[in-house]
Design an enzyme around this catalytic site. Structure first.
Site, PDB file in Angstrom:
ATOM      1  N   GLY A 227       0.772  -1.236   0.000  1.00 28.12           N
ATOM      2  CA  GLY A 227       0.000   0.000   0.000  1.00 28.12           C
ATOM      3  C   GLY A 227       0.802   1.283   0.000  1.00 28.12           C
ATOM      4  O   GLY A 227       0.211   2.370  -0.018  1.00 28.12           O
TER       5      GLY A 227
ATOM      6  N   GLU B 294       4.406  -6.224   1.514  1.00 26.06           N
ATOM      7  CA  GLU B 294       3.861  -6.657   0.214  1.00 26.06           C
ATOM      8  C   GLU B 294       3.638  -5.462  -0.708  1.00 26.06           C
ATOM      9  O   GLU B 294       2.517  -5.189  -1.119  1.00 26.06           O
ATOM     10  CB  GLU B 294       2.522  -7.369   0.449  1.00 26.06           C
ATOM     11  CG  GLU B 294       2.578  -8.522   1.422  1.00 26.06           C
ATOM     12  CD  GLU B 294       1.217  -8.832   2.051  1.00 26.06           C
ATOM     13  OE1 GLU B 294       0.231  -8.138   1.743  1.00 26.06           O
ATOM     14  OE2 GLU B 294       1.147  -9.754   2.866  1.00 26.06           O
ATOM     15  N   PRO B 295       4.696  -4.752  -1.047  1.00 26.32           N
ATOM     16  CA  PRO B 295       4.510  -3.581  -1.903  1.00 26.32           C
ATOM     17  C   PRO B 295       4.333  -3.990  -3.354  1.00 26.32           C
ATOM     18  O   PRO B 295       5.019  -4.891  -3.851  1.00 26.32           O
ATOM     19  CB  PRO B 295       5.824  -2.822  -1.734  1.00 26.32           C
ATOM     20  CG  PRO B 295       6.833  -3.908  -1.472  1.00 26.32           C
ATOM     21  CD  PRO B 295       6.113  -4.990  -0.720  1.00 26.32           C
ATOM     22  N   GLY B 296       3.401  -3.361  -4.032  1.00 25.99           N
ATOM     23  CA  GLY B 296       3.240  -3.571  -5.466  1.00 25.99           C
ATOM     24  C   GLY B 296       3.607  -2.285  -6.175  1.00 25.99           C
ATOM     25  O   GLY B 296       4.683  -2.107  -6.726  1.00 25.99           O
ATOM     26  N   ARG B 297       2.675  -1.319  -6.077  1.00 25.21           N
ATOM     27  CA  ARG B 297       2.820  -0.041  -6.751  1.00 25.21           C
ATOM     28  C   ARG B 297       4.145   0.658  -6.439  1.00 25.21           C
ATOM     29  O   ARG B 297       4.755   1.263  -7.319  1.00 25.21           O
ATOM     30  CB  ARG B 297       1.671   0.861  -6.295  1.00 25.21           C
ATOM     31  CG  ARG B 297       1.557   2.175  -7.014  1.00 25.21           C
ATOM     32  CD  ARG B 297       0.573   3.078  -6.250  1.00 25.21           C
ATOM     33  NE  ARG B 297      -0.629   2.381  -5.859  1.00 25.21           N
ATOM     34  CZ  ARG B 297      -1.761   2.377  -6.565  1.00 25.21           C
ATOM     35  NH1 ARG B 297      -1.850   3.055  -7.680  1.00 25.21           N
ATOM     36  NH2 ARG B 297      -2.809   1.712  -6.126  1.00 25.21           N
TER      37      ARG B 297
ATOM     38  N   CYS C 258     -15.540   3.321 -27.407  1.00 24.12           N
ATOM     39  CA  CYS C 258     -16.860   3.939 -27.404  1.00 24.12           C
ATOM     40  C   CYS C 258     -17.444   4.002 -26.003  1.00 24.12           C
ATOM     41  O   CYS C 258     -18.402   3.296 -25.679  1.00 24.12           O
ATOM     42  CB  CYS C 258     -17.779   3.174 -28.348  1.00 24.12           C
ATOM     43  SG  CYS C 258     -17.104   3.149 -30.001  1.00 24.12           S
ATOM     44  N   GLU C 259     -16.842   4.804 -25.168  1.00 24.02           N
ATOM     45  CA  GLU C 259     -17.288   5.027 -23.788  1.00 24.02           C
ATOM     46  C   GLU C 259     -16.883   6.447 -23.424  1.00 24.02           C
ATOM     47  O   GLU C 259     -15.739   6.844 -23.683  1.00 24.02           O
ATOM     48  CB  GLU C 259     -16.536   4.102 -22.809  1.00 24.02           C
ATOM     49  CG  GLU C 259     -16.778   2.634 -22.957  1.00 24.02           C
ATOM     50  CD  GLU C 259     -18.055   2.160 -22.295  1.00 24.02           C
ATOM     51  OE1 GLU C 259     -18.654   2.915 -21.507  1.00 24.02           O
ATOM     52  OE2 GLU C 259     -18.461   1.030 -22.602  1.00 24.02           O
TER      53      GLU C 259
ATOM     54  N   TYR D 280      -0.659  -1.661 -12.060  1.00 30.55           N
ATOM     55  CA  TYR D 280      -2.084  -1.694 -12.380  1.00 30.55           C
ATOM     56  C   TYR D 280      -2.336  -1.070 -13.751  1.00 30.55           C
ATOM     57  O   TYR D 280      -3.330  -0.382 -13.960  1.00 30.55           O
ATOM     58  CB  TYR D 280      -2.901  -1.038 -11.252  1.00 30.55           C
ATOM     59  CG  TYR D 280      -2.548  -1.627  -9.905  1.00 30.55           C
ATOM     60  CD1 TYR D 280      -2.936  -2.926  -9.582  1.00 30.55           C
ATOM     61  CD2 TYR D 280      -1.755  -0.937  -8.977  1.00 30.55           C
ATOM     62  CE1 TYR D 280      -2.570  -3.506  -8.371  1.00 30.55           C
ATOM     63  CE2 TYR D 280      -1.384  -1.510  -7.767  1.00 30.55           C
ATOM     64  CZ  TYR D 280      -1.791  -2.790  -7.474  1.00 30.55           C
ATOM     65  OH  TYR D 280      -1.433  -3.368  -6.276  1.00 30.55           O
TER      66      TYR D 280
END
Ligand SMILES: *Cc1c(COP(=O)(O)O)cnc(C)c1O
Length: 432
Positions: free
Chosen positions: A238, A287-290, A356-357, A385
């Site tokens: 986090g 548990e770092p990801g980012r 198309c959004e 991500y």
């Protein structure tokens, strides 16, 4: 800090000009810096050196084989959230004995696979899950190492979709129930109570929520150690990164200046938490990801059209929400810079994709340099991500991924051929 910067008018990743990568590999293109990944891992690993610890990279943030291999070579463990991720990390040369298995919905098949491969711990999120792990372990005549994820009920002050540590969320076991859960789990013969785990959310930019959560769980960890001989305390991931200004954060002295401004640095994180954790005498997992992968990647897109309507200037690029969904999904900010700088006045612009959004945009009303058809833009801080959340929506191919190492660059995932998108589809026999 990261390795994307301008040299003269051109944006570089380490020693490689991004425009040369575009010429070779096309767009949309993800580009990763191996040096940034390495530095971020080492920075955090080094800051935690005073305690016995293991950094488990949250591979859901970026699971490219070359990214995983880079980190495995540095001694990283991995936080996995599916059987597929375990297969993937093993394929990349990661060590299952350094893997922790998280997630609220582990299937029997996933549990069996992880048990056979010998993961370090199942981080269980409910009592029925513990019972299931025990049952599977009994069938295989094994003892499963487990930790329970405790929900410390602290407010992480981050986006609602990435807050996980309050009682509003599906994650973990409440603080009030957790000791009862451990007591009952201790009577299950095929479980070994190995640790305790928490994770309060993502993109947290202050130390205080981490500190509050650690302080809250610490006495529990002490009791669990005394009662059941647990050996680790995972304080989750986090750690936030700086999305704005992203480019400036590539400067050599950036961490020092960031620390002065109160930005969360690995040192500040460690300074506040290590003194709390050290007396516990448990192995500390993070548990770092980012934090490791976020600023190590960019997404490069080519301008297809510039369209002016009334008061708006739309820059329509060839990347879309199917390549990078964060702005649509989390209102995320990604700094957008030209691959070749031209100078001149800024113009308030929306950068949008072809999907198309209405949600298919990367920024709105942002002052950006004027661009023309064929120019390229880089969306910074797209290493976490980003590609992992890509889809084939609108039958758009998954982008190619490139890794840079010094002056070398290599495709680490080829662009998906369009026909592969429907390769698994079949005509129903009555339609033939
Ligand atoms: C997603 C997740 C992480 C990583 O989060 P980051 O914000 O990328 O560091 C760590 N642990 C668990 C249990 C997670 O679900």
């Amino acid at each position: 800090m990261h390795d994307f910067r301008y040299v003269g008018k051109k944006l570089y990743c380490e020693g490689v000009a991004i425009d040369s990568l575009v010429r070779k590999f096309g767009t949309p293109l993800y580009v990763y810096s191996q040096r940034t990944l390495t530095r971020h891992f080492q920075r955090l690993d080094g800051a935690l050196a005073p305690v016995k610890h293991l950094v488990c990279f949250a591979m859901k943030s970026n699971s490219n084989q070359s990214v995983l291999r880079t980190l495995a070579n540095l001694g990283s463990g991995f936080d996995i959230v599916s059987g597929g991720e375990l297969q993937r990390v093993i394929a990349a040369g990661g060590d299952p004995r350094k893997c922790v298995f998280a997630g609220v919905g582990k299937s029997e098949a996933e549990i069996e696979f992880a048990l056979r491969r010998g993961v370090y711990s199942f981080n269980a999120e409910s009592e029925p899950e513990l019972q299931r792990i025990n049952r599977v372990a009994a069938r295989l005549n094994k003892v499963a190492p487990v930790a329970v994820r405790v929900n410390p009920d602290v407010e992480a002050h981050t986006h609602a979709k990435i807050t996980t540590g309050t009682y509003e969320n599906k994650f973990g076991v409440t603080f009030e129930q957790v000791e009862g859960v451990y007591a009952r789990a201790s009577r299950l013969k095929h479980l070994r109570l190995r640790g305790v785990q928490m994770h309060i959310g993502s993109q947290i930019t202050q130390v205080t929520p981490f500190e509050q959560a650690v302080r809250k769980v610490l006495p529990l960890a002490e009791r669990l150690k005394a009662r059941y001989g647990i050996e680790f305390f995972s304080i989750g991931g986090g750690l936030g990164i700086v999305y704005q200004p992203a480019l400036a954060s590539g400067a050599a002295d950036w961490w020092q200046r960031a620390a002065a401004r109160g930005v969360l640095t690995p040192e500040r994180y460690a300074q506040r938490l290590v003194p709390l954790l050290q007396p516990l005498g448990l192995r500390i997992l993070i548990e770092p990801g980012r934090f490791i992968s976020g600023n190590a990647g960019i997404l490069v897109a080519r301008v297809e059209y510039v369209k002016r309507t009334g008061q708006k200037n739309f820059i329509i690029v060839d990347a879309a929400m199917n390549d990078l969904i964060r702005p649509a999904f989390y209102d995320a900010y990604h700094e957008i810079v030209p691959v070749t700088r031209r100078g001149g006045a800024l113009l308030s612009s929306d950068v949008v994709g072809p999907v198309c959004e209405s949600g298919d945009y990367f920024c709105k009303d942002r002052p950006l340099p004027k661009v023309a058809e064929g120019d390229c833009l880089a969306l910074l801080s797209a290493g976490a991500y980003g590609f992992v959340m890509a889809s084939n929506y609108n039958t758009r191919s998954l982008a190619a991924e490139v890794m840079v190492h010094g002056r070398q660059a290599a495709v680490v995932r080829e662009r998906q051929p369009v026909k592969d998108i429907w390769a698994g589809e079949r005509l129903a026999p009555w339609l033939k």
